[in-house]
Scaffold this active site. Structure first.
Site, mmCIF file in Angstrom:
data_model
loop_
_atom_site.group_PDB
_atom_site.id
_atom_site.type_symbol
_atom_site.label_atom_id
_atom_site.label_comp_id
_atom_site.label_asym_id
_atom_site.label_seq_id
_atom_site.Cartn_x
_atom_site.Cartn_y
_atom_site.Cartn_z
ATOM 1 C CD GLN A 1 -129.063 -32.808 118.916
ATOM 2 O OE1 GLN A 1 -128.878 -32.322 117.763
ATOM 3 N NE2 GLN A 1 -128.317 -32.206 120.073
ATOM 4 C CG ASP A 2 -132.256 -34.052 121.471
ATOM 5 O OD1 ASP A 2 -131.603 -35.213 122.096
ATOM 6 O OD2 ASP A 2 -132.029 -32.833 122.546
ATOM 7 C CD GLN B 1 -130.469 -28.881 121.614
ATOM 8 O OE1 GLN B 1 -131.035 -28.599 120.719
ATOM 9 N NE2 GLN B 1 -129.417 -28.932 122.654
ATOM 10 C CG ASP C 1 -126.787 -37.545 122.222
ATOM 11 O OD1 ASP C 1 -126.690 -37.702 122.369
ATOM 12 O OD2 ASP C 1 -126.938 -35.972 122.271
ATOM 13 N NE ARG D 1 -123.232 -37.010 122.265
ATOM 14 C CZ ARG D 1 -123.045 -36.025 122.644
ATOM 15 N NH1 ARG D 1 -121.746 -35.530 122.769
ATOM 16 N NH2 ARG D 1 -123.930 -35.056 122.000
#
Length: 569
Positions: A385-386, A363, A407, A475
Site C-alpha cells: 500500500q502507498d 501505509q 492506492d 479511486r
C-alpha cells in the site's frame, strides 16, 4: 446555490465600493498629493474582473485594495499583490503553528505531525518568495512564459497547507492550526485560480499574448503534434543537455563525486554518508554512484542538496530497502518512505526503492518525492500500500517498474509515468486493489496523475486468483482528483467498472477520471461505473492536454525556450 452566488456578488461589490470610497475620500482630503486619482469605475471593474476568477471573492477584493488605489498599477502589480497576500497569511499561519507545543514523550505521533506542519509551511513560504521573485524581476511576457511553473508552485503551496492539517490527529492541535490557516488557504486558493487564468488577467490590461497553441494546423489541414516538454532524445526539457549526455552514459563513463559500496570499495558504505558529503553551496550536478548491494537505510535528500544525480548498477542490484509503516508501527505516512527526495532537480537511474512492510503494514512508502522537477529512469518501486508517493510538484517517471496493492501510486503532485510496467500484487484477504489515488484539490490546479503507454498486469502470486481480488485503475482521494490512463495495455483482471468510489465520500461525483486509447482486455469502457459523473473516454484533441508536454509544462512558455519539442503521443 443561486442565492449564495447573489450574496457573494453583492458582498464583493460592497467591499469594492468601500475601497473606492476610502480612496476617493483620502485623495480629496490630501490636495498636496501628486499621485494620480484612481478612476472609480476602472478600479471596480479591475477588482471585480480578477476576483470573479476566484472562489473567495471578498478575500480577493481585500487583497487587491492597495493595488487598486493606484491607476498606474500594472498586471504585474496585481499578480504580485495576489501572491504577496498569500505569503503574508502563510507566514502568520507559520507563526501560529510555532506556538503549538506537543509533548514528544506523551504524544509522539502528533508531535511529529505538528513539526511536519511547521516544515511544510516553511516550504510554502519559500515557494511563495520564489514566485514573487519570478513575477517581480521579470516583464509580464516572461511571467506569462513561466505561467505553468507558477501554477505548479501555487498548487503545491496549497497542498503544503492541507497536508499540514490532514495528518494531525489530535482535535485540539488540529483545530488551533486549522483556524489559524483560514485566510492563508483562501488566499492561496485564489492565487491558484488567478494564475490558472493568467491569460484573462492579461486581457484586462490589453497585453497581447505571445505564446502559441499546443497544436497547430499544418498546411494540409491536419494537426501538427509537438511534444512540448520532451526533447527528441526522450528526456524532459528541464534536463539540461549536459545531464542528458550524462544519463546516456553507462558504467565507468560517468565520474561520480561519491561512490557508495557496502564492501568498502567506494568512498562510503552508506547512501546517507554520501549525501552528507555534499558540499555546502555546491553548484552543478552532484553525482552519487551506488554499487550493487542491499542498503537497509532510510534516505532523505534534503532541500539543501539540489541537483543530485544518483545511479546504481541496475534494478534488483542497487537496492535501498526498509520496512517502516503505519499499520504496525503507527508512523505517519510520509515518514514511512524508505527513500525521500525533498530537493529540486533530483535524478535517479538504475535503482530499486523498496518497502518490505507487506500488506499488513498498510501505509508503507517505498519512494516519496517533494522536490520540483524530479526525473526517475529505469528504476523499480516495490511495496504494497502507498508504494510511490508523488507528494508535491513536478515529477517524471520513465521505463520504471512499480509494484503494489492499495492506492500504490498516490499523491498531490504533478506526475507523468511513461513507458513503465505497473505490477499489482496480492493484498490482504478481503482487500481490493487500487492502482492510483490522486489528491488534486483545486480543479484549475496543475496537479494530477497521468499514466501513459504503460502495462498494468498482476504479479505471479496474484495471477491465479486475479478474478477473485477486485482490482481497479484507481479511486479519488479528494473531490477534485484527476487521473488519466492513456495509451496503456490493461490486463484482464481490471474490473469492468474501472474505478472505485472512495468509501464514505462523494469524491466520485466531482473527480475527473479519464481514459484514452487504451488496449488489452481490461480496457473496455462500456461498463465503467456510472457513479463517476465526470468519467470520460477522451478523444485525441482532449487527450493532448495530458501529454507530458502540456501537463508538465504548458503551451504558454515552451515555444520561447527554443528547444525542439513535439506533443507526447
Amino acid at each position: 446555490m443561486v442565492g449564495k452566488v447573489a450574496i457573494s456578488v453583492v458582498s464583493l461589490l460592497l467591499v469594492v465600493g468601500v475601497v473606492i470610497g476610502v480612496v476617493t475620500m483620502v485623495r480629496s482630503n490630501d490636495s498636496s498629493s501628486h499621485e494620480p486619482v484612481p478612476n472609480p469605475t476602472n478600479s471596480m471593474k479591475m477588482i471585480t474582473s480578477i476576483c470573479e476568477l476566484t472562489s473567495y471573492k471578498e478575500s480577493c477584493a481585500h487583497s487587491l485594495e492597495s493595488t487598486a488605489k493606484n491607476t498606474s498599477s500594472t498586471a504585474t502589480d496585481y499578480i504580485l499583490a495576489v501572491v504577496q497576500a498569500a505569503l503574508t497569511e502563510v507566514q502568520k499561519s507559520l507563526d501560529t503553528t510555532a506556538k503549538v507545543v506537543v509533548d514528544k514523550n506523551a504524544d509522539q505521533y502528533n508531535y511529529v505531525a505538528v513539526e511536519d506542519c511547521k516544515d511544510l509551511l516553511d516550504y510554502a513560504v519559500e515557494t511563495l518568495q520564489a514566485s514573487i521573485s519570478v513575477v517581480g524581476d521579470n516583464d509580464m511576457h516572461t511571467v506569462e512564459d513561466r505561467a505553468h511553473e507558477l501554477l505548479s508552485w501555487m498548487t503545491a503551496v496549497y497542498a503544503f497547507q492541507t497536508t499540514c492539517v490532514d495528518q494531525i490527529q489530535n482535535p485540539e492541535y488540529k483545530s488551533a492550526i486549522e483556524n489559524g490557516m483560514v485566510n492563508a488557504t483562501q488566499l492561496t486558493h485564489n492565487a491558484v485560480n488567478i494564475v490558472a487564468e493568467l491569460s484573462q488577467v492579461l486581457q484586462l490590461f490589453n497585453i497581447q499574448q505571445t505564446t502559441v497553441n499546443a497544436t497547430s494546423t499544418s498546411s494540409s489541414g491536419g494537426s501538427s503534434h509537438r511534444r512540448l516538454l520532451m526533447t527528441e532524445d526522450g528526456y524532459p526539457t528541464w534536463v539540461a543537455a549536459a545531464d542528458r549526455k550524462l544519463l546516456a552514459k553507462r558504467g565507468n563513463a560517468i565520474r561520480p563525486n561519491a561512490v557508495v559500496a557496502k564492501d568498502g570499495s567506494g568512498h562510503f558504505k552508506t547512501i546517507n554518508q554520501a549525501l552528507a558529503s555534499y558540499p555546502s553551496n555546491f553548484k552543478g550536478r552532484y553525482i552519487i554512484y551506488v554499487k550493487a548491494g542491499v542498503y537497509d537505510e532510510q534516505v532523505i535528500v534534503d532541500k539543501n542538496k539540489p541537483n543530485v544525480f544518483m545511479f546504481g548498477d541496475g534494478i534488483g542490484r542497487s537496492i535501498v530497502t526498509g520496512k517502516l509503516n503505519f499499520g504496525k508501527m503507527k508512523i505517519g505516512t510520509m515518514h514511512t518512505a524508505t527513500f525521500a527526495n525533498e530537493a529540486e532537480g533530483f535524478i535517479a537511474r538504475s535503482m530499486t526503492f523498496r518497502n518490505e512492510a507487506g500488506p499488513e503494514g498498510h501505509q508503507a512508502v517505498a519512494f516519496r518525492s517533494l522536490g520540483d522537477k524530479a526525473v526517475l529512469f529505469d528504476c523499480s518501486f516495490e511495496g504494497s500500500q502507498d508504494t510511490l508517493y508523488y507528494q508535491f510538484r513536478r515529477q517524471f517517471y520513465r521505463n520504471c517498474h512499480i509494484y503494489g496493492t492499495v492506492d500504490f501510486i498516490f499523491g498531490k503532485g504533478d506526475a507523468v509515468i511513461q513507458d513503465s510496467e505497473i505490477v499489482v500484487r496480492k493484498p490482504m484477504p478481503n482487500q481490493f486493489n487500487t492502482v492510483t489515488a490522486d489528491g488534486r484539490e483545486i480543479q484549475k490546479g496543475s496537479n494530477g496523475l497521468v499514466i501513459q503507454n504503460c502495462l498494468i498486469v498482476p504479479d505471479k502470486y496474484l495471477f491465479p486468483t486475479r478474478f477473485q481480488t477486485p482490482t481497479y485503475l484507481g479511486r479519488p482521494w479528494t473531490p477534485q482528483a484527476l487521473t488519466v490512463v492513456m495509451q496503456s495495455k490493461l490486463g484482464d483482471f481490471i474490473r469492468p467498472e474501472g474505478w472505485r468510489v472512495w468509501d464514505g465520500a462523494n469524491n466520485h461525483k466531482t473527480c475527473e477520471m479519464y481514459e484514452y486509447a487504451n488496449k488489452g482486455p481490461g480496457s473496455r469502457t462500456d461498463k465503467r461505473d456510472k457513479a463517476f459523473s465526470h468519467f470520460r473516454v477522451l478523444n485525441t484533441a482532449q487527450a493532448v492536454k495530458y501529454t507530458a508536454g502540456q501537463f508538465l509544462a504548458g503551451a504558454q512558455w515552451l515555444p520561447q525556450t527554443g528547444v525542439p519539442f513535439r506533443l507526447g503521443f
